[in-house]
Motif scaffolding. Structure first.
Motif, PDB file in Angstrom:
ATOM      1  N   GLN A 160       0.845  -1.187   0.000  1.00 59.38           N
ATOM      2  CA  GLN A 160       0.000   0.000   0.000  1.00 59.38           C
ATOM      3  C   GLN A 160       0.882   1.238   0.000  1.00 59.38           C
ATOM      4  O   GLN A 160       2.009   1.210   0.492  1.00 59.38           O
ATOM      5  CB  GLN A 160      -0.916   0.019   1.239  1.00 59.38           C
ATOM      6  N   SER A 161       0.379   2.303  -0.553  1.00 56.45           N
ATOM      7  CA  SER A 161       1.127   3.556  -0.578  1.00 56.45           C
ATOM      8  C   SER A 161       0.579   4.513   0.473  1.00 56.45           C
ATOM      9  O   SER A 161      -0.519   4.320   0.999  1.00 56.45           O
ATOM     10  CB  SER A 161       1.043   4.196  -1.965  1.00 56.45           C
ATOM     11  N   PHE A 162       1.357   5.509   0.769  1.00 56.54           N
ATOM     12  CA  PHE A 162       0.905   6.591   1.639  1.00 56.54           C
ATOM     13  C   PHE A 162       1.412   7.896   1.038  1.00 56.54           C
ATOM     14  O   PHE A 162       2.229   7.910   0.106  1.00 56.54           O
ATOM     15  CB  PHE A 162       1.402   6.411   3.078  1.00 56.54           C
ATOM     16  N   VAL A 163       0.920   9.004   1.565  1.00 55.96           N
ATOM     17  CA  VAL A 163       1.250  10.306   1.003  1.00 55.96           C
ATOM     18  C   VAL A 163       1.949  11.155   2.052  1.00 55.96           C
ATOM     19  O   VAL A 163       1.600  11.115   3.235  1.00 55.96           O
ATOM     20  CB  VAL A 163      -0.022  11.022   0.492  1.00 55.96           C
ATOM     21  N   MET A 164       2.939  11.898   1.603  1.00 53.49           N
ATOM     22  CA  MET A 164       3.602  12.873   2.448  1.00 53.49           C
ATOM     23  C   MET A 164       3.344  14.273   1.892  1.00 53.49           C
ATOM     24  O   MET A 164       3.352  14.472   0.679  1.00 53.49           O
ATOM     25  CB  MET A 164       5.108  12.615   2.515  1.00 53.49           C
ATOM     26  N   MET A 165       3.127  15.212   2.799  1.00 53.01           N
ATOM     27  CA  MET A 165       2.928  16.604   2.411  1.00 53.01           C
ATOM     28  C   MET A 165       4.004  17.447   3.081  1.00 53.01           C
ATOM     29  O   MET A 165       4.309  17.250   4.259  1.00 53.01           O
ATOM     30  CB  MET A 165       1.551  17.095   2.854  1.00 53.01           C
ATOM     31  N   LEU A 166       4.597  18.334   2.333  1.00 53.80           N
ATOM     32  CA  LEU A 166       5.591  19.263   2.862  1.00 53.80           C
ATOM     33  C   LEU A 166       5.059  20.686   2.712  1.00 53.80           C
ATOM     34  O   LEU A 166       4.596  21.075   1.631  1.00 53.80           O
ATOM     35  CB  LEU A 166       6.921  19.114   2.124  1.00 53.80           C
ATOM     36  N   VAL A 207       2.069  30.123   2.268  1.00 49.62           N
ATOM     37  CA  VAL A 207       2.898  28.928   2.324  1.00 49.62           C
ATOM     38  C   VAL A 207       2.906  28.248   0.962  1.00 49.62           C
ATOM     39  O   VAL A 207       2.000  28.445   0.141  1.00 49.62           O
ATOM     40  CB  VAL A 207       2.398  27.920   3.392  1.00 49.62           C
ATOM     41  N   THR A 208       3.949  27.482   0.744  1.00 47.96           N
ATOM     42  CA  THR A 208       4.036  26.621  -0.436  1.00 47.96           C
ATOM     43  C   THR A 208       3.916  25.181   0.030  1.00 47.96           C
ATOM     44  O   THR A 208       4.510  24.811   1.049  1.00 47.96           O
ATOM     45  CB  THR A 208       5.380  26.814  -1.147  1.00 47.96           C
ATOM     46  N   SER A 209       3.158  24.399  -0.693  1.00 55.19           N
ATOM     47  CA  SER A 209       2.995  22.993  -0.306  1.00 55.19           C
ATOM     48  C   SER A 209       3.191  22.090  -1.510  1.00 55.19           C
ATOM     49  O   SER A 209       2.989  22.500  -2.662  1.00 55.19           O
ATOM     50  CB  SER A 209       1.602  22.756   0.290  1.00 55.19           C
ATOM     51  N   CYS A 210       3.603  20.892  -1.227  1.00 53.34           N
ATOM     52  CA  CYS A 210       3.675  19.860  -2.263  1.00 53.34           C
ATOM     53  C   CYS A 210       3.364  18.522  -1.614  1.00 53.34           C
ATOM     54  O   CYS A 210       3.540  18.346  -0.415  1.00 53.34           O
ATOM     55  CB  CYS A 210       5.040  19.840  -2.941  1.00 53.34           C
ATOM     56  N   VAL A 211       2.877  17.602  -2.425  1.00 52.22           N
ATOM     57  CA  VAL A 211       2.541  16.268  -1.928  1.00 52.22           C
ATOM     58  C   VAL A 211       3.283  15.229  -2.760  1.00 52.22           C
ATOM     59  O   VAL A 211       3.597  15.462  -3.934  1.00 52.22           O
ATOM     60  CB  VAL A 211       1.019  16.008  -1.962  1.00 52.22           C
ATOM     61  N   MET A 212       3.542  14.100  -2.146  1.00 47.54           N
ATOM     62  CA  MET A 212       4.277  13.035  -2.832  1.00 47.54           C
ATOM     63  C   MET A 212       3.785  11.683  -2.340  1.00 47.54           C
ATOM     64  O   MET A 212       3.633  11.473  -1.133  1.00 47.54           O
ATOM     65  CB  MET A 212       5.777  13.171  -2.565  1.00 47.54           C
ATOM     66  N   ASN A 272      16.033   8.719   1.494  1.00 49.41           N
ATOM     67  CA  ASN A 272      15.777   8.984   0.073  1.00 49.41           C
ATOM     68  C   ASN A 272      14.411   9.622  -0.120  1.00 49.41           C
ATOM     69  O   ASN A 272      14.237  10.497  -0.971  1.00 49.41           O
ATOM     70  CB  ASN A 272      15.877   7.688  -0.735  1.00 49.41           C
ATOM     71  N   VAL A 273      13.443   9.167   0.681  1.00 51.40           N
ATOM     72  CA  VAL A 273      12.097   9.747   0.599  1.00 51.40           C
ATOM     73  C   VAL A 273      12.137  11.222   0.966  1.00 51.40           C
ATOM     74  O   VAL A 273      11.537  12.073   0.285  1.00 51.40           O
ATOM     75  CB  VAL A 273      11.127   8.978   1.518  1.00 51.40           C
ATOM     76  N   LEU A 274      12.857  11.559   2.033  1.00 44.29           N
ATOM     77  CA  LEU A 274      12.949  12.960   2.449  1.00 44.29           C
ATOM     78  C   LEU A 274      13.687  13.794   1.398  1.00 44.29           C
ATOM     79  O   LEU A 274      13.306  14.948   1.145  1.00 44.29           O
ATOM     80  CB  LEU A 274      13.656  13.057   3.798  1.00 44.29           C
ATOM     81  N   ASP A 275      14.734  13.228   0.799  1.00 38.93           N
ATOM     82  CA  ASP A 275      15.451  13.957  -0.259  1.00 38.93           C
ATOM     83  C   ASP A 275      14.522  14.245  -1.437  1.00 38.93           C
ATOM     84  O   ASP A 275      14.525  15.357  -1.987  1.00 38.93           O
ATOM     85  CB  ASP A 275      16.656  13.145  -0.735  1.00 38.93           C
ATOM     86  N   LYS A 276      13.734  13.260  -1.835  1.00 40.59           N
ATOM     87  CA  LYS A 276      12.811  13.449  -2.950  1.00 40.59           C
ATOM     88  C   LYS A 276      11.749  14.487  -2.618  1.00 40.59           C
ATOM     89  O   LYS A 276      11.359  15.293  -3.467  1.00 40.59           O
ATOM     90  CB  LYS A 276      12.156  12.118  -3.322  1.00 40.59           C
ATOM     91  N   LEU A 277      11.287  14.452  -1.365  1.00 39.44           N
ATOM     92  CA  LEU A 277      10.269  15.422  -0.957  1.00 39.44           C
ATOM     93  C   LEU A 277      10.835  16.837  -0.974  1.00 39.44           C
ATOM     94  O   LEU A 277      10.163  17.789  -1.421  1.00 39.44           O
ATOM     95  CB  LEU A 277       9.743  15.066   0.431  1.00 39.44           C
ATOM     96  N   ASN A 278      12.065  16.995  -0.504  1.00 36.16           N
ATOM     97  CA  ASN A 278      12.706  18.313  -0.545  1.00 36.16           C
ATOM     98  C   ASN A 278      12.942  18.776  -1.978  1.00 36.16           C
ATOM     99  O   ASN A 278      12.774  19.963  -2.297  1.00 36.16           O
ATOM    100  CB  ASN A 278      14.028  18.284   0.228  1.00 36.16           C
TER     101      ASN A 278
END
Length: 318
Positions: free
Chosen positions: A177-183, A271-276, A286-292
Motif C-alpha cells: 500500500q502507498s501513503f502520502v507525504m505533504m511538505l 505557504v508553499t505545499s507539495c505532496v508526494m 531517500n524519501v525525504l530527499d525526494k520530498l525536498n
C-alpha cells in the motif's frame, strides 16, 4: 522512614490512646487477676503478638496515607480488630464475675465488624489506586510524548517524524500500500524573522501549526521538520485527497491576520505545499530527499510562473 503524614493524624492517635486506656482501665477494674499457676503463657504470648501486630498495622497506615475517608475507614476497622485482640489478651490474665461476664462475651464482636469496615476501606483504596495509576499513566505518556515534540509549535519533532516515516515505509512494503507525504514551507520566513525578531517568528510558527492541525484528519500526523517547514504523514490517502487538504491549509494560512505586538496592521503570510506518494520502495532518507526536491521544484515553478502574492498549489504527483 517518612513520618510527614503523622501530623495529619494526631486526633486518630489520641482516639487510639483513649480506646486502649479505657479498655485497660475497665477490664482491670472489673476483673480479678488470675494466679500465676492459672495462666496459659503460650496463649498469652500468641495473643500478645497479634495485639501488637494490629497496632503496628495502624501505625504504618497512618504514616503511609494522607487524611481522608479511606484512611479513616482503615483506622476504624483496624482499631476495632485491635480492641478484640486486646480484650482477648487481657482475658488471659483476668477472670470476671457474673456481673462483669459481658466483657468476655463482647470480646469477639468488634473484630468481625472491624473486618467488614476494612473490606469496604480496601475496596475504596483499590478504586483510589486505580485512579492514581491512570493519572500516572497519563502523566508518563505526556512526558514521553513531550520529549518527542517540538518546543515552539507543539507538533511532533523531526526525530519522531523520521521514526514514524520508517514505520510507514515498512508497512507500505509489507501490505503493498502507498501513503502520502505533504511538505509545507512558509514563504519568506527568514525575512520575517530578521525584520520582526525570533519571538514573533516563534509566534507565527505556533499559529501556523495550529491552522495545519485544524485542517488535518484524525489519522494524519503533523511534524515540524525544520525551521519553517512542516511535514504531514497521511496514511491510506490518495494524492487527490492530500492535494485538497493542502489547498485548505494554504487558504487558512493566507487568511490569517497576523499582528505584530500592539500594531493593528495585519501581516498576511503564505505557504508553499507539495505532496508526494510513497510506496515503500525507498529508504526514509531517500524519501525525504525526494520530498525536498519536490518542494524546490514547486518553488521554482512559482517564482517563474506567478507573482509572490498569488496563492498557488503544486500539482505535481510522484
Amino acid at each position: 522512614m517518612n513520618l510527614s503524614f503523622l501530623k495529619f493524624h494526631r486526633h486518630l492517635f489520641l482516639i487510639l490512646l483513649l480506646v486502649i486506656t479505657s479498655i485497660v482501665a475497665i477490664t482491670t477494674h472489673l476483673g480479678t487477676l488470675k494466679e500465676a499457676s492459672e495462666l496459659d503463657w503460650f496463649d498469652a504470648v500468641g495473643e500478645a503478638g497479634i495485639t501488637l501486630v494490629t497496632l503496628v498495622w495502624i501505625f504504618f497506615i497512618l504514616i503511609s496515607r494522607p487524611s481522608g475517608k479511606v484512611t479513616n475507614l482503615l483506622f476504624v476497622g483496624l482499631t476495632l480488630t485491635h480492641v478484640s485482640m486486646l480484650l482477648d489478651f487481657i482475658d488471659e490474665f483476668y477472670f470476671y464475675t457474673s456481673d462483669s461476664a459481658w466483657l468476655g462475651t463482647i470480646e469477639s464482636l468488634p473484630a468481625p465488624v472491624g473486618m467488614i469496615i476494612m473490606s469496604v476501606a480496601l475496596y475504596w483504596w483499590h478504586q483510589e489506586q486505580m485512579s492514581i495509576n491512570a493519572q500516572l499513566r497519563n502523566t508518563e505518556r505526556y512526558y514521553r510524548d513531550h520529549s518527542l515534540t517540538d518546543f515552539v509549535t507543539g507538533l511532533y519533532s523531526a526525530k519522531y517524524m523520521k521514526n514514524q516515516l520508517q514505520r510507514e515505509i515498512i508497512n507500505a512494503g509489507i501490505h503493498q500500500q502507498s501513503f502520502v507525504m505533504m511538505l509545507i514551507d512558509i514563504r519568506k520566513f527568514d525575512s520575517f524573522n530578521r525584520k520582526y525578531g525570533d519571538q514573533q517568528g516563534d509566534t507565527l510558527l505556533r499559529e501556523t501549526a495550529q491552522l495545519i492541525l485544524m485542517n488535518l484528519r484524525d489519522e494524519d500526523l503533523a511534524c515540524r521538520y525544520a525551521s519553517d517547514r512542516f511535514i504531514i504523514l497521511m496514511p491510506n490517502t490518495s494524492v487527490q485527497t492530500a492535494q485538497t487538504v493542502a489547498t485548505h491549509i494554504e487558504q487558512a494560512i493566507a487568511n490569517l491576520a497576523f499582528k505584530i505586538g500592539n500594531s493593528a496592521a495585519a501581516q498576511y503570510q503564505h505557504v508553499t505545499s507539495c505532496v508526494m506518494e510513497c510506496n515503500g520502495e525507498d529508504e526514509y532518507l531517500n524519501v525525504l530527499d525526494k520530498l525536498n526536491d519536490r518542494m524546490l521544484a514547486t518553488k521554482h515553478d512559482i517564482n517563474n510562473q506567478a507573482s509572490p502574492n498569488q496563492l498557488i498549489h503544486s500539482k505535481d504527483v510522484a
